[in-house]
Design an enzyme around this catalytic site. Structure first.
Site, PDB file in Angstrom:
ATOM      1  N   ARG A   1       0.883  -1.222  -0.128  1.00 49.03           N
ATOM      2  CA  ARG A   1       0.010  -0.022   0.050  1.00 49.03           C
ATOM      3  C   ARG A   1       1.014   1.416   0.004  1.00 49.03           C
ATOM      4  O   ARG A   1       2.124   1.189   0.072  1.00 49.03           O
ATOM      5  CB  ARG A   1      -0.997  -0.054   1.231  1.00 49.03           C
ATOM      6  CG  ARG A   1      -1.990  -1.167   1.133  1.00 49.03           C
ATOM      7  CD  ARG A   1      -2.843  -0.897   2.403  1.00 49.03           C
ATOM      8  NE  ARG A   1      -1.950  -1.799   3.631  1.00 49.03           N
ATOM      9  CZ  ARG A   1      -2.602  -1.944   4.877  1.00 49.03           C
ATOM     10  NH1 ARG A   1      -3.837  -1.485   5.224  1.00 49.03           N
ATOM     11  NH2 ARG A   1      -1.539  -2.574   5.663  1.00 49.03           N
TER      12      ARG A   1
ATOM     13  N   VAL B   1      -7.652 -11.282  13.158  1.00 46.18           N
ATOM     14  CA  VAL B   1      -7.235 -10.118  12.818  1.00 46.18           C
ATOM     15  C   VAL B   1      -6.998  -8.882  13.678  1.00 46.18           C
ATOM     16  O   VAL B   1      -6.416  -7.958  13.379  1.00 46.18           O
ATOM     17  CB  VAL B   1      -8.682  -9.712  12.098  1.00 46.18           C
ATOM     18  CG1 VAL B   1      -8.878  -8.332  11.557  1.00 46.18           C
ATOM     19  CG2 VAL B   1      -9.343 -10.717  11.333  1.00 46.18           C
TER      20      VAL B   1
ATOM     21  N   GLU C   1      -5.360   4.739  13.792  1.00 50.69           N
ATOM     22  CA  GLU C   1      -6.101   3.872  14.463  1.00 50.69           C
ATOM     23  C   GLU C   1      -7.064   4.383  15.618  1.00 50.69           C
ATOM     24  O   GLU C   1      -7.760   3.616  16.244  1.00 50.69           O
ATOM     25  CB  GLU C   1      -5.626   2.405  14.916  1.00 50.69           C
ATOM     26  CG  GLU C   1      -4.527   2.447  15.837  1.00 50.69           C
ATOM     27  CD  GLU C   1      -3.054   2.814  15.385  1.00 50.69           C
ATOM     28  OE1 GLU C   1      -2.437   2.669  16.292  1.00 50.69           O
ATOM     29  OE2 GLU C   1      -2.905   3.286  14.311  1.00 50.69           O
TER      30      GLU C   1
ATOM     31  N   ALA D   1      -0.186  -9.621   9.815  1.00 52.61           N
ATOM     32  CA  ALA D   1      -0.261  -8.485  10.759  1.00 52.61           C
ATOM     33  C   ALA D   1      -0.688  -7.401   9.560  1.00 52.61           C
ATOM     34  O   ALA D   1      -1.044  -6.221   9.966  1.00 52.61           O
ATOM     35  CB  ALA D   1       1.006  -7.966  11.251  1.00 52.61           C
TER      36      ALA D   1
ATOM     37  N   LYS E   1       1.963   1.843   7.061  1.00 50.93           N
ATOM     38  CA  LYS E   1       2.329   1.145   8.349  1.00 50.93           C
ATOM     39  C   LYS E   1       3.292   1.600   9.173  1.00 50.93           C
ATOM     40  O   LYS E   1       3.838   2.619   8.826  1.00 50.93           O
ATOM     41  CB  LYS E   1       2.795  -0.322   7.899  1.00 50.93           C
ATOM     42  CG  LYS E   1       1.684  -1.083   7.237  1.00 50.93           C
ATOM     43  CD  LYS E   1       0.702  -1.422   8.086  1.00 50.93           C
ATOM     44  CE  LYS E   1       1.053  -2.459   9.388  1.00 50.93           C
ATOM     45  NZ  LYS E   1       0.030  -2.715  10.143  1.00 50.93           N
TER      46      LYS E   1
ATOM     47  N   SER F   1     -10.778  -2.246   8.345  1.00 52.02           N
ATOM     48  CA  SER F   1     -11.357  -3.257   8.786  1.00 52.02           C
ATOM     49  C   SER F   1     -12.580  -3.996   8.065  1.00 52.02           C
ATOM     50  O   SER F   1     -12.671  -5.225   8.100  1.00 52.02           O
ATOM     51  CB  SER F   1     -12.039  -2.558  10.155  1.00 52.02           C
ATOM     52  OG  SER F   1     -11.322  -2.094  11.048  1.00 52.02           O
TER      53      SER F   1
ATOM     54  N   ILE G   1      -4.146  -9.134  15.342  1.00 52.04           N
ATOM     55  CA  ILE G   1      -2.830  -9.417  15.677  1.00 52.04           C
ATOM     56  C   ILE G   1      -1.891  -8.240  15.770  1.00 52.04           C
ATOM     57  O   ILE G   1      -0.820  -8.000  16.237  1.00 52.04           O
ATOM     58  CB  ILE G   1      -2.316 -10.486  14.586  1.00 52.04           C
ATOM     59  CG1 ILE G   1      -0.772 -10.839  15.123  1.00 52.04           C
ATOM     60  CG2 ILE G   1      -2.201  -9.860  12.974  1.00 52.04           C
ATOM     61  CD1 ILE G   1      -0.779 -11.873  16.321  1.00 52.04           C
ATOM     62  N   ASP G   2      -2.345  -6.981  14.928  1.00 53.27           N
ATOM     63  CA  ASP G   2      -1.677  -5.750  15.093  1.00 53.27           C
ATOM     64  C   ASP G   2      -1.791  -5.266  16.143  1.00 53.27           C
ATOM     65  O   ASP G   2      -0.654  -4.429  16.803  1.00 53.27           O
ATOM     66  CB  ASP G   2      -2.475  -4.910  14.322  1.00 53.27           C
ATOM     67  CG  ASP G   2      -2.086  -4.879  12.504  1.00 53.27           C
ATOM     68  OD1 ASP G   2      -0.917  -5.154  12.220  1.00 53.27           O
ATOM     69  OD2 ASP G   2      -2.714  -4.714  11.558  1.00 53.27           O
TER      70      ASP G   2
ATOM     71  N   ARG H   1     -25.370  -4.161  20.191  1.00 52.86           N
ATOM     72  CA  ARG H   1     -24.779  -4.566  19.024  1.00 52.86           C
ATOM     73  C   ARG H   1     -25.187  -5.978  18.588  1.00 52.86           C
ATOM     74  O   ARG H   1     -25.428  -5.906  17.216  1.00 52.86           O
ATOM     75  CB  ARG H   1     -23.365  -4.454  19.198  1.00 52.86           C
ATOM     76  CG  ARG H   1     -22.399  -4.916  17.871  1.00 52.86           C
ATOM     77  CD  ARG H   1     -22.685  -3.832  16.783  1.00 52.86           C
ATOM     78  NE  ARG H   1     -21.953  -3.844  15.426  1.00 52.86           N
ATOM     79  CZ  ARG H   1     -22.394  -3.505  14.384  1.00 52.86           C
ATOM     80  NH1 ARG H   1     -23.292  -2.373  14.272  1.00 52.86           N
ATOM     81  NH2 ARG H   1     -21.571  -3.827  13.272  1.00 52.86           N
TER      82      ARG H   1
ATOM     83  N   ASP I   1     -20.329 -11.322  21.019  1.00 56.88           N
ATOM     84  CA  ASP I   1     -19.755  -9.792  21.410  1.00 56.88           C
ATOM     85  C   ASP I   1     -20.340  -9.759  22.912  1.00 56.88           C
ATOM     86  O   ASP I   1     -21.444 -10.348  23.456  1.00 56.88           O
ATOM     87  CB  ASP I   1     -20.542  -8.938  20.499  1.00 56.88           C
ATOM     88  CG  ASP I   1     -19.672  -7.661  20.625  1.00 56.88           C
ATOM     89  OD1 ASP I   1     -19.095  -7.270  19.712  1.00 56.88           O
ATOM     90  OD2 ASP I   1     -19.744  -6.860  21.434  1.00 56.88           O
TER      91      ASP I   1
ATOM     92  N   HIS J   1      -0.207   1.395  15.933  1.00 54.05           N
ATOM     93  CA  HIS J   1      -0.319   0.158  16.670  1.00 54.05           C
ATOM     94  C   HIS J   1       0.824  -0.010  17.807  1.00 54.05           C
ATOM     95  O   HIS J   1       1.435  -1.194  17.995  1.00 54.05           O
ATOM     96  CB  HIS J   1      -0.465  -1.009  15.892  1.00 54.05           C
ATOM     97  CG  HIS J   1      -1.578  -1.206  14.931  1.00 54.05           C
ATOM     98  ND1 HIS J   1      -2.756  -0.972  15.217  1.00 54.05           N
ATOM     99  CD2 HIS J   1      -1.607  -1.051  13.513  1.00 54.05           C
ATOM    100  CE1 HIS J   1      -3.452  -1.093  14.162  1.00 54.05           C
ATOM    101  NE2 HIS J   1      -2.790  -0.892  12.983  1.00 54.05           N
TER     102      HIS J   1
ATOM    103  N   TYR K   1      -0.584   4.528  10.325  1.00 61.19           N
ATOM    104  CA  TYR K   1      -0.848   3.453  11.371  1.00 61.19           C
ATOM    105  C   TYR K   1       0.161   3.197  12.220  1.00 61.19           C
ATOM    106  O   TYR K   1       1.255   2.867  11.869  1.00 61.19           O
ATOM    107  CB  TYR K   1      -1.539   2.058  10.928  1.00 61.19           C
ATOM    108  CG  TYR K   1      -2.804   1.909  10.322  1.00 61.19           C
ATOM    109  CD1 TYR K   1      -3.846   2.510  11.039  1.00 61.19           C
ATOM    110  CD2 TYR K   1      -3.054   1.769   8.772  1.00 61.19           C
ATOM    111  CE1 TYR K   1      -5.243   2.360  10.495  1.00 61.19           C
ATOM    112  CE2 TYR K   1      -4.118   1.653   8.137  1.00 61.19           C
ATOM    113  CZ  TYR K   1      -5.210   2.243   8.955  1.00 61.19           C
ATOM    114  OH  TYR K   1      -6.604   2.044   8.334  1.00 61.19           O
TER     115      TYR K   1
ATOM    116  N   VAL L   1     -11.971  -8.624  17.624  1.00 62.19           N
ATOM    117  CA  VAL L   1     -11.943  -7.745  18.759  1.00 62.19           C
ATOM    118  C   VAL L   1     -10.972  -6.536  18.647  1.00 62.19           C
ATOM    119  O   VAL L   1      -9.887  -6.632  18.202  1.00 62.19           O
ATOM    120  CB  VAL L   1     -11.808  -8.536  20.040  1.00 62.19           C
ATOM    121  CG1 VAL L   1     -12.843  -9.416  20.234  1.00 62.19           C
ATOM    122  CG2 VAL L   1     -10.276  -9.125  20.344  1.00 62.19           C
ATOM    123  N   LEU L   2     -11.388  -5.378  19.251  1.00 60.95           N
ATOM    124  CA  LEU L   2     -10.674  -4.325  19.462  1.00 60.95           C
ATOM    125  C   LEU L   2     -10.999  -3.438  20.458  1.00 60.95           C
ATOM    126  O   LEU L   2     -12.179  -3.173  20.757  1.00 60.95           O
ATOM    127  CB  LEU L   2     -10.736  -3.389  17.910  1.00 60.95           C
ATOM    128  CG  LEU L   2     -10.097  -2.252  17.894  1.00 60.95           C
ATOM    129  CD1 LEU L   2      -8.503  -2.254  18.013  1.00 60.95           C
ATOM    130  CD2 LEU L   2     -10.429  -1.314  16.795  1.00 60.95           C
TER     131      LEU L   2
END
Length: 372
Positions: A15, A266, A117, A298, A74, A133, A268-269, A202, A197, A95, A93, A238-239
């Site tokens: 990217r 997802v 983020e 990642a 990144k 996402s 993992i970041d 939600r 969740d 993280h 980003y 999850v976040l």
């Protein structure tokens, strides 16, 4: 303002921080843009496209990092971090929660580090994380379906089955943007999908949106264990903004899964939501633990870098223009949502969740930049 766009150097990352269209917008506002040569080549964005949009092409990465603001995708790699300087704006980003070493380096460089983020919006969402996402959620099912193939180490299940055979069971942990998009694609492939969740509102929204095709379950330790144990594919979505992802699936739960079942993390970041997770790359995306396939890439959206780049630029461009037009002090003072993106400023952590995750103190961003 002079804005620099380096070529991404993280492994398997294609990217690019700005497209030619974004460059043209910035130039129209009177700013200079320097783009490292071949920054968008893999995506079919040629140096000539950037030049036609008004950018200058730099042969040397040092020229790019000599700019006032660096716009990336990144988190900076060590050789990039070494090039950052005091008061220089880094917009990308980051993280930082699972990466105390990078946090320390940014503190030492005394740059102004704004993380995509943690930028927010008036609805409490994360507008610069949302497009990636969406991509990651949809890609997670695609990657998981591939990993379920026998040749990839999976148990040989087709997500939707065929007439006369049952569909694969997919469990999605988290009902945010990633989880919703994962559920959408998995249901489209006719899998048996359950989403967990802790937010009842939600769950009700998702139940109303998807109807009876989606099974919604309130998330508890027992509910996670019960569903993970019988799943062919589990997607961790999850976040907690700015924080390390909670470990929802323990090593013991992984041991209880079917041989050849698949975990796609997802999160993992942000450190990952499976106890057995460790970051992987697109070149080597999977590994086995307890005979369960783990896919923990990642930068999942990097697999569809062209789509991801344009989607990301649609979201980031207004903030990039605001920073360039007003300067960091005025832009952060006027916009509390952009201010929430500030993670490090002049050698100090400014985001509470990041500080807690890396075990450091912080000075709130709104103390530096009170709303005007």
């Amino acid at each position: 303002m002079h804005i620099g766009v380096p070529r991404e150097i993280k492994k398997d990352e294609y990217r690019v921080g700005l497209t030619p269209t974004s460059v043209r917008e910035l130039v129209r506002h009177g700013h200079q843009v320097t783009v490292e040569t071949d920054a968008g080549l893999v995506l079919g964005l040629l140096d000539s496209d950037y030049e036609n949009a008004g950018a200058r092409i730099a042969e040397s990465v040092d020229e790019v990092f000599d700019c006032d603001m660096i716009v990336k995708v990144k988190e900076p790699q060590p050789e990039e971090t070494d090039r950052l300087r005091s008061r220089q704006i880094l917009f990308t980003y980051l993280h930082l929660a699972p990466n105390p070493e990078l946090t320390k380096q940014l503190i030492e460089r005394k740059c102004t580090a704004i993380a995509y983020e943690t930028v927010t919006d008036s609805n409490g969402g994360l507008p610069l994380l949302a497009p990636m996402s969406e991509v990651a959620g949809r890609m997670s099912v695609q990657a998981g379906a591939h990993a379920l193939e026998i040749a990839q180490g999976g148990r040989g299940s087709l997500l939707g089955g065929v007439p006369g055979t049952p569909p694969a069971k997919v469990t999605v942990l988290g009902g945010g943007v990633v989880g919703m998009n994962a559920a959408r694609v998995a249901l489209g492939m006719e899998a048996d999908v359950t989403l967990l969740d802790i937010n009842l509102r939600r769950l009700a929204e998702l139940d109303l949106f998807f109807g009876p095709a989606l099974n919604t379950v309130f998330s508890t330790v027992d509910a996670v264990h019960e569903n993970v144990a019988i799943s062919d594919l589990v997607i961790g979505a999850v976040l907690v903004p700015g924080e390390r992802a909670p470990k929802l699936v323990s090593d013991k739960m992984v041991q209880d899964m079917y041989r050849g079942s698949v975990l796609v993390d997802v999160a993992i970041d942000q450190g990952g939501c499976f106890e057995t997770s460790r970051p992987t790359t697109h070149s080597h995306p999977t590994y086995l633990i307890h005979d369960v396939v783990h896919y923990c890439v990642a930068n999942i959206p990097g697999a569809v870098a062209r789509t991801a780049t344009f989607a990301l630029n649609n979201a980031t461009l207004p903030f990039t223009v605001s920073l360039a037009n007003q300067g960091v002090e005025k832009a952060l003072s006027k916009d509390p949502h952009l201010r929430n993106g500030l993670n490090v400023y002049e050698g100090t952590i400014t985001h509470a969740a990041v500080a807690e995750a890396v075990g450091e103190s912080h000075f709130p961003a709104d103390q530096y930049f009170p709303t005007r």
